[in-house]
Design a protein around this motif. Structure first.
Motif, PDB file in Angstrom:
ATOM      1  N   ASP A  56       0.830  -1.209   0.000  1.00 54.19           N
ATOM      2  CA  ASP A  56       0.000   0.000   0.000  1.00 54.19           C
ATOM      3  C   ASP A  56       0.868   1.264   0.000  1.00 54.19           C
ATOM      4  O   ASP A  56       0.338   2.360  -0.171  1.00 54.19           O
ATOM      5  N   SER A  57       2.153   1.097   0.202  1.00 56.60           N
ATOM      6  CA  SER A  57       3.064   2.246   0.218  1.00 56.60           C
ATOM      7  C   SER A  57       3.023   2.949  -1.128  1.00 56.60           C
ATOM      8  O   SER A  57       3.248   2.339  -2.174  1.00 56.60           O
ATOM      9  N   ALA A  58       2.717   4.241  -1.095  1.00 58.27           N
ATOM     10  CA  ALA A  58       2.558   5.025  -2.323  1.00 58.27           C
ATOM     11  C   ALA A  58       2.268   6.464  -1.913  1.00 58.27           C
ATOM     12  O   ALA A  58       2.107   6.760  -0.726  1.00 58.27           O
ATOM     13  N   VAL A  59       2.157   7.331  -2.916  1.00 60.39           N
ATOM     14  CA  VAL A  59       1.648   8.682  -2.679  1.00 60.39           C
ATOM     15  C   VAL A  59       0.164   8.679  -3.024  1.00 60.39           C
ATOM     16  O   VAL A  59      -0.214   8.269  -4.123  1.00 60.39           O
ATOM     17  N   TYR A  60      -0.658   9.119  -2.096  1.00 63.46           N
ATOM     18  CA  TYR A  60      -2.099   9.170  -2.315  1.00 63.46           C
ATOM     19  C   TYR A  60      -2.474  10.619  -2.622  1.00 63.46           C
ATOM     20  O   TYR A  60      -2.274  11.520  -1.820  1.00 63.46           O
ATOM     21  N   LEU A  61      -2.995  10.809  -3.829  1.00 60.53           N
ATOM     22  CA  LEU A  61      -3.324  12.141  -4.318  1.00 60.53           C
ATOM     23  C   LEU A  61      -4.826  12.361  -4.299  1.00 60.53           C
ATOM     24  O   LEU A  61      -5.601  11.463  -4.638  1.00 60.53           O
ATOM     25  N   CYS A  62      -5.208  13.547  -3.936  1.00 53.27           N
ATOM     26  CA  CYS A  62      -6.605  13.960  -3.987  1.00 53.27           C
ATOM     27  C   CYS A  62      -6.717  15.099  -4.997  1.00 53.27           C
ATOM     28  O   CYS A  62      -5.791  15.915  -5.128  1.00 53.27           O
ATOM     29  N   ALA A  63      -7.820  15.148  -5.710  1.00 52.88           N
ATOM     30  CA  ALA A  63      -8.069  16.242  -6.652  1.00 52.88           C
ATOM     31  C   ALA A  63      -9.527  16.654  -6.527  1.00 52.88           C
ATOM     32  O   ALA A  63     -10.377  15.864  -6.112  1.00 52.88           O
ATOM     33  N   SER A  64      -9.801  17.897  -6.875  1.00 57.26           N
ATOM     34  CA  SER A  64     -11.191  18.336  -6.915  1.00 57.26           C
ATOM     35  C   SER A  64     -11.420  19.129  -8.193  1.00 57.26           C
ATOM     36  O   SER A  64     -10.468  19.635  -8.808  1.00 57.26           O
ATOM     37  N   SER A  65     -12.665  19.225  -8.586  1.00 50.39           N
ATOM     38  CA  SER A  65     -13.017  20.032  -9.757  1.00 50.39           C
ATOM     39  C   SER A  65     -14.385  20.671  -9.515  1.00 50.39           C
ATOM     40  O   SER A  65     -15.182  20.172  -8.715  1.00 50.39           O
ATOM     41  N   PRO A  66     -14.631  21.791 -10.209  1.00 48.84           N
ATOM     42  CA  PRO A  66     -15.910  22.486  -9.991  1.00 48.84           C
ATOM     43  C   PRO A  66     -17.120  21.623 -10.303  1.00 48.84           C
ATOM     44  O   PRO A  66     -18.194  21.796  -9.735  1.00 48.84           O
ATOM     45  N   GLY A  67     -16.931  20.683 -11.221  1.00 48.94           N
ATOM     46  CA  GLY A  67     -18.021  19.793 -11.581  1.00 48.94           C
ATOM     47  C   GLY A  67     -17.526  18.740 -12.532  1.00 48.94           C
ATOM     48  O   GLY A  67     -16.345  18.707 -12.906  1.00 48.94           O
ATOM     49  N   GLN A  68     -18.434  17.892 -12.931  1.00 48.10           N
ATOM     50  CA  GLN A  68     -18.077  16.800 -13.830  1.00 48.10           C
ATOM     51  C   GLN A  68     -17.537  17.341 -15.143  1.00 48.10           C
ATOM     52  O   GLN A  68     -18.093  18.262 -15.718  1.00 48.10           O
ATOM     53  N   GLY A  69     -16.456  16.754 -15.601  1.00 52.87           N
ATOM     54  CA  GLY A  69     -15.894  17.121 -16.884  1.00 52.87           C
ATOM     55  C   GLY A  69     -14.996  18.331 -16.863  1.00 52.87           C
ATOM     56  O   GLY A  69     -14.476  18.721 -17.905  1.00 52.87           O
ATOM     57  N   GLU A  70     -14.792  18.911 -15.719  1.00 50.42           N
ATOM     58  CA  GLU A  70     -13.951  20.099 -15.637  1.00 50.42           C
ATOM     59  C   GLU A  70     -12.551  19.751 -15.121  1.00 50.42           C
ATOM     60  O   GLU A  70     -12.323  18.657 -14.603  1.00 50.42           O
ATOM     61  N   THR A  71     -11.653  20.692 -15.257  1.00 45.79           N
ATOM     62  CA  THR A  71     -10.255  20.453 -14.895  1.00 45.79           C
ATOM     63  C   THR A  71     -10.127  20.038 -13.443  1.00 45.79           C
ATOM     64  O   THR A  71     -10.749  20.631 -12.554  1.00 45.79           O
ATOM     65  N   GLN A  72      -9.310  19.027 -13.203  1.00 46.18           N
ATOM     66  CA  GLN A  72      -9.054  18.553 -11.855  1.00 46.18           C
ATOM     67  C   GLN A  72      -7.823  19.255 -11.288  1.00 46.18           C
ATOM     68  O   GLN A  72      -6.801  19.352 -11.945  1.00 46.18           O
ATOM     69  N   TYR A  73      -7.953  19.712 -10.058  1.00 47.17           N
ATOM     70  CA  TYR A  73      -6.869  20.381  -9.348  1.00 47.17           C
ATOM     71  C   TYR A  73      -6.382  19.445  -8.242  1.00 47.17           C
ATOM     72  O   TYR A  73      -7.172  19.025  -7.394  1.00 47.17           O
ATOM     73  N   PHE A  74      -5.097  19.161  -8.283  1.00 46.96           N
ATOM     74  CA  PHE A  74      -4.544  18.175  -7.360  1.00 46.96           C
ATOM     75  C   PHE A  74      -3.958  18.819  -6.112  1.00 46.96           C
ATOM     76  O   PHE A  74      -3.407  19.920  -6.144  1.00 46.96           O
ATOM     77  N   GLY A  75      -4.032  18.068  -5.023  1.00 45.17           N
ATOM     78  CA  GLY A  75      -3.310  18.420  -3.818  1.00 45.17           C
ATOM     79  C   GLY A  75      -1.890  17.880  -3.886  1.00 45.17           C
ATOM     80  O   GLY A  75      -1.532  17.183  -4.842  1.00 45.17           O
ATOM     81  N   PRO A  76      -1.074  18.172  -2.863  1.00 51.12           N
ATOM     82  CA  PRO A  76       0.328  17.744  -2.885  1.00 51.12           C
ATOM     83  C   PRO A  76       0.520  16.268  -2.583  1.00 51.12           C
ATOM     84  O   PRO A  76       1.612  15.734  -2.793  1.00 51.12           O
ATOM     85  N   GLY A  77      -0.522  15.616  -2.093  1.00 55.99           N
ATOM     86  CA  GLY A  77      -0.419  14.188  -1.817  1.00 55.99           C
ATOM     87  C   GLY A  77      -0.010  13.870  -0.386  1.00 55.99           C
ATOM     88  O   GLY A  77       0.544  14.705   0.336  1.00 55.99           O
ATOM     89  N   THR A  78      -0.330  12.654   0.011  1.00 58.03           N
ATOM     90  CA  THR A  78       0.151  12.083   1.271  1.00 58.03           C
ATOM     91  C   THR A  78       1.040  10.909   0.914  1.00 58.03           C
ATOM     92  O   THR A  78       0.598   9.991   0.218  1.00 58.03           O
ATOM     93  N   ARG A  79       2.282  10.961   1.401  1.00 57.83           N
ATOM     94  CA  ARG A  79       3.210   9.862   1.141  1.00 57.83           C
ATOM     95  C   ARG A  79       3.062   8.845   2.260  1.00 57.83           C
ATOM     96  O   ARG A  79       3.382   9.137   3.416  1.00 57.83           O
ATOM     97  N   LEU A  80       2.544   7.673   1.931  1.00 53.85           N
ATOM     98  CA  LEU A  80       2.323   6.613   2.914  1.00 53.85           C
ATOM     99  C   LEU A  80       3.413   5.557   2.792  1.00 53.85           C
ATOM    100  O   LEU A  80       3.676   5.052   1.708  1.00 53.85           O
ATOM    101  N   LEU A  81       4.014   5.234   3.921  1.00 52.73           N
ATOM    102  CA  LEU A  81       5.029   4.187   3.966  1.00 52.73           C
ATOM    103  C   LEU A  81       4.592   3.155   4.986  1.00 52.73           C
ATOM    104  O   LEU A  81       4.386   3.487   6.161  1.00 52.73           O
ATOM    105  N   VAL A  82       4.412   1.932   4.537  1.00 57.92           N
ATOM    106  CA  VAL A  82       4.022   0.841   5.429  1.00 57.92           C
ATOM    107  C   VAL A  82       5.237  -0.052   5.653  1.00 57.92           C
ATOM    108  O   VAL A  82       5.781  -0.631   4.705  1.00 57.92           O
ATOM    109  N   LEU A  83       5.663  -0.119   6.907  1.00 60.37           N
ATOM    110  CA  LEU A  83       6.872  -0.895   7.235  1.00 60.37           C
ATOM    111  C   LEU A  83       6.546  -2.343   7.574  1.00 60.37           C
ATOM    112  O   LEU A  83       5.419  -2.643   8.022  1.00 60.37           O
TER     113      LEU A  83
END
Lengths: 113, 114
Positions: free
Chosen positions: A86-113
């Motif tokens: 599951d270790s990866a960068v998890y990115l979230c994005a939002s857009s004003p509505g369906q079909g519109e440009t997605q704006y991404f956040g900086p991500g959460t870097r998850l490391l599972v030991l």
């Protein structure tokens, strides 16, 4: 806020633990997306919310992954019984509505030991 | 199986020259294509897009070309600047039937050398 924010920026956990990753979308954006980016790969779609409901969760890899957006704004991605894979960068994005440009956040870097 | 391919993991270009980043796709249902740029420790940012009804879209120094018959698109940056150094992701969407499910390629890391 000006953009999409995600917390924490980094998360280290042990195999088998439970984690929650938070996303604050741009105010007023009705659509919210979660992606996962593994090393050397592009973002991989996980789930899409339109308002409070998950319109498409076909990208969630298994039932250990779950996401909510109870009030149509902030979303939380929940991972149970974490595995090293599951270790990866998890990115979230939002857009004003369906079909519109997605704006991404900086991500959460998850490391599972 | 990757539906969006970027076969060059990295590219180095001299400042002032043209950068050409290539992308191939396999799904003929894709009808909208996007390029995103990503700096380290930041999320991807939208750069430019093109609909399948067009073969070219230009925005300042950035131009995207689409060849539907070859299922190929390319991003041209001219002139290249050191600040363009980043990872570039090609992405595609299948339009109305798949709303916003965007499929990303693996990315190409561009280095513009001063």
């Amino acid at each position: 806020g000006a953009g999409v924010s995600q917390t924490p920026s980094n998360k280290v956990t042990e195999k088998g633990k439970y984690v929650e990753l938070r996303c604050d979308p741009i105010s007023g954006h009705t659509a919210l997306y979660w992606y996962r980016q593994s090393l050397g790969q592009g973002p991989e779609f996980l789930i899409y919310f339109q308002g409070t409901g998950a319109a498409d969760d076909s990208g969630l890899p298994n039932d250990r992954f779950f996401a909510v957006r109870p009030e149509g704004s902030v979303s939380t991605l929940k991972i149970q019984r974490t595995e090293r894979g599951d270790s990866a960068v998890y990115l979230c994005a939002s857009s004003p509505g369906q079909g519109e440009t997605q704006y991404f956040g900086p991500g959460t870097r998850l490391l599972v030991l | 199986d990757q539906q969006v391919k970027q076969n060059s993991p990295s590219l180095s270009v001299q400042e002032g020259r043209i950068s050409i980043l290539n992308c191939d796709y396999t799904n003929s249902m894709f009808d909208y294509f996007l390029w995103y740029k990503k700096y380290p420790a930041e999320g991807p940012t939208f750069l430019i897009s093109i609909s399948s009804i067009k073969d070219k879209n230009e925005d300042g120094r950035f131009t995207v070309f689409l060849n539907k018959s070859a299922k190929h698109l390319s991003l041209h940056i001219v002139p290249s600047q050191p600040g363009d150094s980043a990872v570039y992701f090609c992405a595609a969407r299948a339009g109305e039937t798949s709303y916003d499910k965007v499929i990303f390629g693996p990315g190409t890391s561009l280095s513009v050398i001063p």
